[in-house]
Motif scaffolding. Structure first.
Motif, mmCIF file in Angstrom:
data_model
loop_
_atom_site.group_PDB
_atom_site.id
_atom_site.type_symbol
_atom_site.label_atom_id
_atom_site.label_comp_id
_atom_site.label_asym_id
_atom_site.label_seq_id
_atom_site.Cartn_x
_atom_site.Cartn_y
_atom_site.Cartn_z
ATOM 1 N N TYR A 99 28.593 52.976 28.832
ATOM 2 C CA TYR A 99 27.847 53.868 27.948
ATOM 3 C C TYR A 99 26.405 54.083 28.421
ATOM 4 C CZ TYR A 99 31.861 53.050 24.971
ATOM 5 O OH TYR A 99 33.152 52.977 24.482
ATOM 6 N N GLY A 116 22.731 56.428 20.769
ATOM 7 C CA GLY A 116 23.796 55.447 20.612
ATOM 8 C C GLY A 116 23.955 54.972 19.179
ATOM 9 N N TYR A 128 23.759 56.376 25.812
ATOM 10 C CA TYR A 128 24.032 55.750 24.520
ATOM 11 C C TYR A 128 23.503 54.316 24.462
ATOM 12 C CZ TYR A 128 27.241 59.664 23.926
ATOM 13 O OH TYR A 128 27.788 60.925 23.824
ATOM 14 N N ILE A 165 31.365 53.027 19.269
ATOM 15 C CA ILE A 165 31.179 52.255 20.504
ATOM 16 C C ILE A 165 31.532 50.782 20.276
ATOM 17 C CG2 ILE A 165 29.470 51.432 22.179
ATOM 18 C CD1 ILE A 165 28.073 54.136 21.909
#
Length: 378
Positions: free
Chosen positions: A341, A360, A346, A367
């Motif tokens: 990520y 993020g 993010y 996530i």
């Protein structure tokens, strides 16, 4: 001898009315003798647990609700006095009470300061009167301003305010007005929560007006971070902002997976290696029945996953050294799952680990579902 620190959460389950979005356990304030019985029961509960806490120093006490300031000054003093008598309380203990603008005034605030309260969290939610009505709040923006000034004048020099975004009929302009209204008061701390429509609430049954779309809510959140920073409130957690040295000590216990005890119906605890929670049943609590509804002793893997999930809520993110000190091995497995990520912006690398970016945070649940094993007996 070395003493571990401990936080106490005291649930005050009384409100004058139920907000339309609220899923917290509370009852509309009724007969005063019932409230008095609850205060007595809470003090008995605190006393009963005190022997198991002899090796701890209490450094945070949090009166949540419900509406703690629905109690009288004498009732609040009795509860806090029980804490002081039965527990070893740190000299710099943070003692917080949540406050509704229509349930308090100068006399109550002065009495609370005299009892030992040193932090107040005031629920504004919105500076727009129509938005407050849609939320089912019973105060006006002017009520909030009078309450804020009364608390400051009474001696509270550590004050937090709650606001909401993504609420029915809200626009970026109206939310901007709320932030500007609050910022002019120079709060020490601010919590900003996106509305979540919960089943069983009035909003869950029917919304009174359309909600802002996802793009608008994202814009509100992003703009808020910059606006609050201009007024000296730096973001330290996904929904929380503070002046230097004014982070909520009690809430940080949750995010750092430290020990705390919760008292009252619906209160939760993490103590002695176990997690347990009380039933949402005021009558059972008043009868002195055992109200523990759930109890578990998480596995080591569960604790590790929980720690990562909680730490990633903080802007500091996951610190590899702190993880290793706590669990005896590195956090490489978690960092490997976070690394994909990085290119998308993010996640960012820190000096000792990784943390979410603002982008993020907006998709952090998605996530973390890929990073954390929620099935590890958490």
């Amino acid at each position: 001898m070395r003493r571990d620190s401990l936080g106490l959460y005291l649930h005050i389950p009384f409100c004058r009315s139920k907000c339309h979005y609220c899923d917290f356990y509370s009852a509309v304030t009724g007969q005063q003798d019932r409230v008095e019985r609850y205060v007595e029961r809470l003090c008995e509960d605190l006393t009963g647990w005190s022997e198991q806490c002899r090796a701890y120093t209490v450094d945070s006490v949090y009166f949540g609700g419900g509406t703690p300031t629905a109690l009288t000054a004498k009732q609040l003093d009795r509860i806090l006095g029980t804490v002081f008598r039965r527990y070893l309380v740190a000299k710099d203990c943070e003692i917080t009470a949540e406050c509704n603008p229509t349930s308090s005034g100068s006399e109550l605030f002065r009495a609370m300061c005299a009892s030992g309260f040193n932090r107040l969290s005031v629920g504004l939610q919105s500076a727009n009167e129509e938005e407050l009505k849609l939320l089912g709040r019973t105060h006006t923006p002017d009520d909030f301003l009078r309450t804020w000034e009364a608390a400051r004048s009474a001696g509270f020099d550590n004050m937090s305010v709650d606001v909401m975004f993504g609420i029915p009929s809200q626009t970026p302009e109206s939310f901007r007005k709320t932030l500007q209204t609050v910022s002019k008061l120079a709060p020490d701390h601010l919590s900003a929560y996106a509305l979540t429509v919960e089943p069983g609430t009035r909003f869950g049954r029917a919304l009174p007006a359309p909600l802002p779309d996802e793009e608008t809510v994202t814009g509100m959140y992003t703009e808020m971070i910059g606006t609050l920073a201009e007024f000296g409130l730096e973001q330290y957690e996904i929904s929380n902002f503070a002046k230097a040295g004014a982070r909520s000590r009690h809430n940080c216990k949750y995010w750092n997976a430290e020990e705390y005890l919760g008292f009252g119906p619906a209160a939760h605890s993490d103590f002695g290696g176990e997690r347990f929670g009380n039933r949402r049943d005021l009558d059972a609590y008043l009868r002195g029945e055992c109200v523990t509804a759930e109890r578990e002793r998480p596995s080591v893997a569960g604790r590790e996953n929980e720690y990562v999930m909680l730490r990633m809520r903080l802007c500091e993110g996951l610190d590899g050294d702190a993880f290793a000190e706590r669990f005896g091995h590195g956090a490489d497995a978690f960092f490997e799952k976070l690394r994909p990520y990085l290119p998308g912006g993010y996640v960012r690398e820190t000096e000792r680990g990784m943390a979410f970016t603002t982008k993020g945070f907006l998709v952090s649940n998605a996530i973390l579902s890929e990073v954390v094993d929620f099935g590890s007996e958490m």
